[in-house]
Enzyme design. Structure first.
Site, mmCIF file in Angstrom:
data_model
loop_
_atom_site.group_PDB
_atom_site.id
_atom_site.type_symbol
_atom_site.label_atom_id
_atom_site.label_comp_id
_atom_site.label_asym_id
_atom_site.label_seq_id
_atom_site.Cartn_x
_atom_site.Cartn_y
_atom_site.Cartn_z
ATOM 1 N N ASP A 182 29.479 6.703 -6.964
ATOM 2 C CA ASP A 182 30.013 5.349 -6.937
ATOM 3 C C ASP A 182 29.152 4.564 -5.953
ATOM 4 O O ASP A 182 28.437 5.161 -5.134
ATOM 5 C CB ASP A 182 31.475 5.401 -6.486
ATOM 6 N N ASP A 205 35.022 7.203 -3.642
ATOM 7 C CA ASP A 205 35.975 7.037 -2.548
ATOM 8 C C ASP A 205 37.192 6.199 -2.893
ATOM 9 O O ASP A 205 38.183 6.237 -2.176
ATOM 10 C CB ASP A 205 35.280 6.406 -1.335
ATOM 11 N N ASP A 216 38.149 5.746 -8.554
ATOM 12 C CA ASP A 216 37.329 6.952 -8.723
ATOM 13 C C ASP A 216 38.174 8.200 -8.975
ATOM 14 O O ASP A 216 37.628 9.241 -9.353
ATOM 15 C CB ASP A 216 36.459 7.178 -7.478
#
Length: 643
Positions: free
Chosen positions: A313, A507, A511
């Site tokens: 990410d 995080d 996600d």
């Protein structure tokens, strides 16, 4: 003698075997010496029958057990009159479990250290008077309760410092060995240790929702897991058994002495194979915990060692996740100036849980702008916010979201690491606010290290715009970029990514699904969301991306040591089998030497506790990166759906 009683209760077969051995030795000096062979033989055959029944059940379930060799060795030694050797084999089998538990306990020391430090009580300040303090259970602490923390006490829950300043030890949480200075209004994490002065704090969360309890839950889950790589021993079971029988059979055939058959099988017992893998993996998990990485399932270490694709990410993972406003760009002809545009944006964002909301509100407060209370407000997940402010309908968020509500917009030209929040007012495009998120300084070295560990593909999966994502990716060497993604898009891409295994690092709340479906999900849990941490296989407790490379390195080292330990056990057993085949190793001596092999295997497996030196980690910072502000220190707060 309390420990002795516990040992007898936990390992009765070991106790009975030792007792029978002692009694039999005494009887050999009496007129009842003739009964000794019968006593020992009957007992050892009973143990063999019990082990044989367990082995049959394993075979019926499709598993080839390694106990076959031990059972055969017991029967063979009794048959040829080597009853003392059969007793040593029984002691080895039953004692092997005790040795494994001891080794696993040694390996889990770092994990257990956290469990032993769980705070039990808190000192509640009654009616704001520090002279009136009442002790309560930590579980009874509620947010906004004022507490007194005495010198050297563990902070019981996440709390806000009311005293002017404090010095705390956060080493168990962040890995930072030096005391950390905290000031009034900053967050103290549960599990940190107060310094030499009593301090006054205000509870920011209950015990169940505090950082330390979440770490405890993760550690408990990790300590109870079982390593699938223990099946490696089963993989070697059949060939090892066949080799042992072949050597024993040839020795009997050539010598014509059935005792040779028993002597070979005595040193062919498979305890080293059974012990090596679980001890190595528990040691590896302990080593990871010491490095600030909680591996929730021991089998994850094997998958980390084989990782070939890593996806990241962007916001909060590759970047710090705390963007700063760098420019305000009102659209011409709207009559809205810089200050008013930022005021509208911040006013709407105060009703959003997105990570950008805090940055925008902070920018407005720094400029002395008063926020407007909304008549109505709603967050459109992964897109933006719509609010009515002073009678004006304001939409804020992604370009396409604003375009759908305004009909058109002017795209902003962005620099490296920048992103834009677009604004529409009463159906017209009103401008944009540009923010820049700083790239983590350790990101580039982490990517280089992963490549050296055999990672062939690196991806960036983000809900941010493609232009911003590609600029960030270019700086650290990520070639594959997928932007403007919804959570389901990330899941689809990771499922189809090759080569496998695929590791996903993230995080945020958005996600959590992709972390759950990846082969290994790694959550940056120091400041990330609880949802992400719960769905991940690995949780990085320190706000440091390089710990991802550390986790992969520990996986490589642990698997290598597990395999090395298995082969050490096999090699030593085969050498002893060959020696025994030539009649140079009496059964009783061989049985004793097999215990030595067990100890050698355990010591070899425990090497996974040590850090090791892996040149592939060269250039990757391994120092802790402790938080220095309240925002940096806060952890486990569910962040927004990434736009």
């Amino acid at each position: 003698m309390r420990w002795f009683g516990q040992a007898v209760r936990h390992y009765p077969v070991v106790a009975i075997t030792l007792a029978i051995g002692a009694v039999s030795l005494v009887l050999t000096q009496t007129d009842a010496a003739a009964a000794v062979p019968w006593i020992v033989s009957v007992y050892t055959l009973a143990v063999a029958a019990r082990a044989g029944w367990s082995m049959v059940r394993s075979l019926l379930s499709g598993q080839i057990g390694l106990d076959l060799l031990a059972v055969t060795a017991i029967i063979a030694t009794v048959a040829v009159g080597e009853y003392w050797a059969s007793l040593v084999i029984v002691l080895m089998l039953s004692g092997g479990e005790a040795l494994e538990d001891y080794a696993a306990g040694r390996a889990k020391r770092e994990l257990n250290a956290l469990l032993e430090r769980v705070p039990q009580q808190a000192h509640l300040i009654v009616d704001g008077d520090e002279t009136r303090v009442r002790d309560i259970l930590v579980g009874d602490v509620e947010p906004d309760d004022e507490l007194l923390i005495r010198p050297s006490e563990i902070v019981p829950v996440d709390c806000e410092l009311v005293s002017a300043e404090a010095t705390v030890d956060e080493s168990s949480l962040t890995g930072e060995s030096l005391p950390v200075e905290r000031h009034q209004g900053e967050l103290l994490l549960s599990g940190s240790v107060n310094g030499s002065s009593a301090i006054r704090v205000r509870a920011a969360a209950s015990a169940a929702d505090s950082q330390y309890q979440r770490i405890i839950d993760l550690v408990r889950e990790a300590s109870e897991s079982k390593a699938p790589i223990v099946r490696l021993a089963d993989r070697y079971a059949l060939p090892f058994t066949l080799v042992a029988y072949a050597i024993a059979g040839v020795a009997w055939l050539v010598s014509g002495d059935p005792v040779r058959f028993a002597e070979v099988l005595v040193v062919a017992t498979p305890c080293p194979l059974l012990i090596a893998a679980p001890v190595a993996f528990m040691a590896g998990m302990s080593r990871a915990a010491k490095a600030g990485v909680v591996v929730k399932n021991a089998g994850t270490l094997e998958r980390l060692a084989r990782a070939r694709t890593v996806a990241f990410d962007k916001t909060g993972t590759l970047t710090h996740g705390q963007p700063e406003v760098v420019s305000i760009l009102p659209a011409p002809g709207t009559g809205i100036g810089d200050a008013e545009l930022l005021r509208l944006v911040a006013s709407a964002e105060q009703y959003s849980s997105h990570v950008l909301a805090e940055s925008l509100m902070r920018a407005a407060n720094e400029r002395g702008l008063t926020l407007i209370a909304a008549e109505s407000a709603s967050e459109v997940a992964t897109n933006g916010v719509a609010a009515v402010l002073d009678g004006r309908r304001v939409v804020i968020g992604k370009p396409r979201f604003v375009a759908e509500n305004t009909g058109s917009f002017d795209p902003v030209e962005l620099g490296a690491g920048e992103l834009a929040v677009y604004v529409g007012v009463d159906g017209r495009y009103a401008g944009a606010v540009v923010l820049r998120d700083r790239l983590r300084h350790e990101a580039h070295d982490t990517l280089d290290a992963l490549t050296r560990f055999g990672v062939a593909e690196t991806l960036m999966l983000t809900g941010d715009t493609e232009a911003t994502a590609r600029q960030i990716a270019a700086q650290i060497g990520i070639t594959e970029v997928a932007a403007d993604l919804l959570p389901e898009d990330k899941v689809r891409i990771v499922k189809g990514a090759t080569p496998k295994p695929v590791v996903m690092v993230g995080d945020g709340v958005n996600d959590a699904p992709v972390l759950a479906v990846s082969d290994v999900g790694i959550a940056m849990g120091a400041r990330g969301s609880t949802a992400a941490s719960e769905s991940a296989d690995v949780v990085v407790l320190i706000d440091d991306l390089s710990r991802v490379a550390t986790a992969v390195a520990i996986g490589h080292r642990t698997v290598a040591i597990a395999l090395q330990s298995i082969w050490i056990g096999i090699a030593l057993s085969v050498v002893l089998m060959v020696v025994a085949a030539f009649g140079l190793l009496p059964a009783i001596v061989g049985a004793t030497l097999q215990e030595v092999i067990d100890l050698v295997t355990i010591v070899a497996a425990l090497r996974a506790l040590a850090p090791g030196r892996d040149r592939r980690l060269a250039g990757v910072s391994q120092g802790a990166a402790p938080a220095t502000t309240r925002d940096q220190a806060r952890s486990g707060v569910d962040q927004a759906l990434e736009r």
